[in-house]
Design an enzyme around this catalytic site. Sequence first.
Site, PDB file in Angstrom:
ATOM      1  N   ARG A 147      37.272 -54.058  -1.579  1.00  0.00           N
ATOM      2  CA  ARG A 147      37.482 -53.677  -2.977  1.00  0.00           C
ATOM      3  C   ARG A 147      38.781 -52.889  -3.225  1.00  0.00           C
ATOM      4  O   ARG A 147      39.488 -53.189  -4.195  1.00  0.00           O
ATOM      5  CB  ARG A 147      36.270 -52.913  -3.523  1.00  0.00           C
ATOM      6  CG  ARG A 147      34.970 -53.751  -3.476  1.00  0.00           C
ATOM      7  CD  ARG A 147      33.819 -53.080  -4.214  1.00  0.00           C
ATOM      8  NE  ARG A 147      34.090 -52.999  -5.633  1.00  0.00           N
ATOM      9  CZ  ARG A 147      34.516 -51.931  -6.252  1.00  0.00           C
ATOM     10  NH1 ARG A 147      34.686 -50.805  -5.608  1.00  0.00           N
ATOM     11  NH2 ARG A 147      34.776 -51.984  -7.544  1.00  0.00           N
ATOM     12  N   TYR A 161      29.222 -55.490  -3.829  1.00  0.00           N
ATOM     13  CA  TYR A 161      30.451 -56.216  -3.533  1.00  0.00           C
ATOM     14  C   TYR A 161      31.148 -55.610  -2.309  1.00  0.00           C
ATOM     15  O   TYR A 161      32.377 -55.542  -2.241  1.00  0.00           O
ATOM     16  CB  TYR A 161      31.367 -56.268  -4.773  1.00  0.00           C
ATOM     17  CG  TYR A 161      30.625 -56.806  -5.983  1.00  0.00           C
ATOM     18  CD1 TYR A 161      30.317 -58.162  -6.074  1.00  0.00           C
ATOM     19  CD2 TYR A 161      30.153 -55.960  -6.994  1.00  0.00           C
ATOM     20  CE1 TYR A 161      29.588 -58.658  -7.143  1.00  0.00           C
ATOM     21  CE2 TYR A 161      29.417 -56.449  -8.063  1.00  0.00           C
ATOM     22  CZ  TYR A 161      29.138 -57.801  -8.131  1.00  0.00           C
ATOM     23  OH  TYR A 161      28.408 -58.289  -9.180  1.00  0.00           O
ATOM     24  N   GLY A 200      26.549 -56.399 -15.670  1.00  0.00           N
ATOM     25  CA  GLY A 200      27.863 -55.820 -15.893  1.00  0.00           C
ATOM     26  C   GLY A 200      27.934 -54.335 -16.175  1.00  0.00           C
ATOM     27  O   GLY A 200      29.041 -53.787 -16.246  1.00  0.00           O
ATOM     28  N   CYS A 246      46.255 -55.514  10.413  1.00  0.00           N
ATOM     29  CA  CYS A 246      47.707 -55.575  10.395  1.00  0.00           C
ATOM     30  C   CYS A 246      48.263 -55.998   9.040  1.00  0.00           C
ATOM     31  O   CYS A 246      48.893 -57.055   8.901  1.00  0.00           O
ATOM     32  CB  CYS A 246      48.181 -56.520  11.491  1.00  0.00           C
ATOM     33  SG  CYS A 246      47.547 -55.993  13.074  1.00  0.00           S
ATOM     34  N   GLU A 247      47.950 -55.201   8.024  1.00  0.00           N
ATOM     35  CA  GLU A 247      48.505 -55.383   6.682  1.00  0.00           C
ATOM     36  C   GLU A 247      48.575 -54.006   6.059  1.00  0.00           C
ATOM     37  O   GLU A 247      47.622 -53.236   6.201  1.00  0.00           O
ATOM     38  CB  GLU A 247      47.560 -56.220   5.800  1.00  0.00           C
ATOM     39  CG  GLU A 247      47.513 -57.660   6.154  1.00  0.00           C
ATOM     40  CD  GLU A 247      46.947 -58.508   5.006  1.00  0.00           C
ATOM     41  OE1 GLU A 247      47.040 -58.066   3.838  1.00  0.00           O
ATOM     42  OE2 GLU A 247      46.436 -59.581   5.304  1.00  0.00           O
ATOM     43  N   TYR A 282      40.971 -54.980  -5.734  1.00  0.00           N
ATOM     44  CA  TYR A 282      40.954 -54.508  -7.125  1.00  0.00           C
ATOM     45  C   TYR A 282      41.644 -53.159  -7.311  1.00  0.00           C
ATOM     46  O   TYR A 282      41.576 -52.593  -8.397  1.00  0.00           O
ATOM     47  CB  TYR A 282      39.512 -54.328  -7.620  1.00  0.00           C
ATOM     48  CG  TYR A 282      38.556 -55.469  -7.389  1.00  0.00           C
ATOM     49  CD1 TYR A 282      38.797 -56.736  -7.927  1.00  0.00           C
ATOM     50  CD2 TYR A 282      37.376 -55.271  -6.680  1.00  0.00           C
ATOM     51  CE1 TYR A 282      37.887 -57.762  -7.737  1.00  0.00           C
ATOM     52  CE2 TYR A 282      36.464 -56.299  -6.488  1.00  0.00           C
ATOM     53  CZ  TYR A 282      36.734 -57.548  -7.017  1.00  0.00           C
ATOM     54  OH  TYR A 282      35.825 -58.554  -6.832  1.00  0.00           O
ATOM     55  N   ARG A 297      25.688 -54.692  -9.774  1.00  0.00           N
ATOM     56  CA  ARG A 297      26.348 -53.465  -9.339  1.00  0.00           C
ATOM     57  C   ARG A 297      25.529 -52.210  -9.657  1.00  0.00           C
ATOM     58  O   ARG A 297      25.435 -51.304  -8.837  1.00  0.00           O
ATOM     59  CB  ARG A 297      27.719 -53.364 -10.054  1.00  0.00           C
ATOM     60  CG  ARG A 297      28.600 -52.243  -9.565  1.00  0.00           C
ATOM     61  CD  ARG A 297      29.810 -52.068 -10.505  1.00  0.00           C
ATOM     62  NE  ARG A 297      30.499 -53.310 -10.748  1.00  0.00           N
ATOM     63  CZ  ARG A 297      31.534 -53.756 -10.015  1.00  0.00           C
ATOM     64  NH1 ARG A 297      31.996 -53.032  -9.023  1.00  0.00           N
ATOM     65  NH2 ARG A 297      32.102 -54.901 -10.299  1.00  0.00           N
ATOM     66  N   PRO A 344      21.509 -57.312 -13.939  1.00  0.00           N
ATOM     67  CA  PRO A 344      22.357 -56.275 -13.334  1.00  0.00           C
ATOM     68  C   PRO A 344      22.495 -56.471 -11.822  1.00  0.00           C
ATOM     69  O   PRO A 344      21.529 -56.845 -11.148  1.00  0.00           O
ATOM     70  CB  PRO A 344      21.601 -54.973 -13.620  1.00  0.00           C
ATOM     71  CG  PRO A 344      20.169 -55.384 -13.762  1.00  0.00           C
ATOM     72  CD  PRO A 344      20.160 -56.809 -14.257  1.00  0.00           C
TER      73      PRO A 344
HETATM   74  C1  LIG Z   1      28.361 -61.126 -11.376  1.00  0.00           C
HETATM   75  C2  LIG Z   1      27.371 -61.481 -12.421  1.00  0.00           C
HETATM   76  C3  LIG Z   1      26.375 -60.579 -12.802  1.00  0.00           C
HETATM   77  C4  LIG Z   1      26.283 -59.194 -12.251  1.00  0.00           C
HETATM   78  O1  LIG Z   1      27.356 -58.386 -12.596  1.00  0.00           O
HETATM   79  P1  LIG Z   1      27.303 -56.826 -12.230  1.00  0.00           P
HETATM   80  O2  LIG Z   1      28.557 -56.298 -12.757  1.00  0.00           O
HETATM   81  O3  LIG Z   1      27.206 -56.719 -10.752  1.00  0.00           O
HETATM   82  O4  LIG Z   1      26.099 -56.257 -12.909  1.00  0.00           O
HETATM   83  C5  LIG Z   1      25.435 -61.002 -13.716  1.00  0.00           C
HETATM   84  N1  LIG Z   1      25.465 -62.256 -14.236  1.00  0.00           N
HETATM   85  C6  LIG Z   1      26.415 -63.140 -13.898  1.00  0.00           C
HETATM   86  C7  LIG Z   1      26.396 -64.483 -14.501  1.00  0.00           C
HETATM   87  C8  LIG Z   1      27.388 -62.788 -12.974  1.00  0.00           C
HETATM   88  O5  LIG Z   1      28.336 -63.677 -12.652  1.00  0.00           O
END
Ligand SMILES: *Cc1c(COP(=O)(O)O)cnc(C)c1O
Length: 421
Positions: A314, A375, A239, A346-347, A318, A278, A276
Amino acid sequence: MDYFTYRDGTMCAEDVPISKIAAEVGTPFYLYSSAALLHHFQLFDSALESMDHQVFYAMKAASNQAILKLLADAGAGMDVVSGGEYARARSAGVPGELIVFSGVGKTRAEMVIALGGGIRQFNVESEPEMQALSEVATEIGQVAPITIRINPNVDAKTHSKISTGKKEDKFGIPILRAREVFAMAAKLPGLKVVGIDVHIGSQLTELEPYGLAYEMVAELTEILRADGHEISRLDLGGGLGIAYKSINDNPPTPEDYAALVREKVGHLGCQIEIEPGRFIVGNAGILVSEIIYVKSGEDRKFLIIDGAMNDLIRPALYGAHHEITPVQQPICDAEYENYDVVGPVCESGDTFAKGRSLPSMLAGDLVAFHSAGAYGAVMASEYNSRPLIPEVMVSGSQFAVIRERPSLDDMINRDVLPKWY
Ligand SMILES: *Cc1c(COP(=O)(O)O)cnc(C)c1O
């Protein structure tokens, strides 16, 4: 460190001019830098050095086997969320002992695949899942190592669609019921409790929510140990956010994060697992696209490009921001204009940016969408019957297509007419 930079007036990926790749592969395409991938993985791995730890790359962020193998060879395990991801990781050469299985809806069939091929642990998210896993494991005469994912009810302060640690989110078991659920797990045959799991969301740009969650995990570890459970692993999730804007965005570094981990849970003697996604791949990948038309609307200018929302969803999904830069370096006194950058789908949702200031652009010019590694390709679809776009990897002065662009026939021949036609 940026691996997509101008050299001699043109943007290169490591040592390869992007225009050269575009000429050979055709646009649009995803492009990854292997040096960037390794660098980001190593930032985490070395930040956690002083603790017993293992990094599991969350492969849902970008799951091409060339990426998986590169990271696995550098020592990464994989965090998978489906039987398909498990099979991909194994196919890329990742041993089962280095795969953790996350997700709220693991099916019995997926459990069988993972138990059969070897698995380090299942991160279990509910009592019914635990019951099912117990039955499946017992049936095939195995013991499934598990952590239980707790939901700490912490606000990760991120986009609501990628927040996963609040009580209204579908993930984990409420921390208030943790003792009860761990006691249930200990009694079930075919399961072995090895630790606690927590993952509160994605694109976290502050450390404070992690601090709150990890404090709760530490407290819970002591309580569960006193109850007689062996808690030897803490899976602290993924995350950590990345900078999507070259200015203003200032997310915490892996070192900041590791210092927090040490402070909150370092004293417990557990193996630290992190997931990790992202952070490793987000800024290691770009999307390269060509301008088809420059169109003048009533009061705005549109850059109509050959990439679309089906290739990179994305912004539509988002409201995400991606930096867009010309592949040809603008001259110093270039004139700038404000453009809406849009795809052919076409959106009206097929809009990457509104009123974006860019040097004057012409049809045929190439543009790079930055921070598109995570992603991006994995969320692509064939909406509007646009074939999935290729993925390319560079390493120094070499590049290779790591996923081919399917032909129109490849795409349409997957349809099967019913025999009664
Ligand atoms: C999506 C996810 C991650 C990775 O999240 P990032 O934001 O890409 O680092 C890690 N663990 C779980 C359980 C996830 O669902």
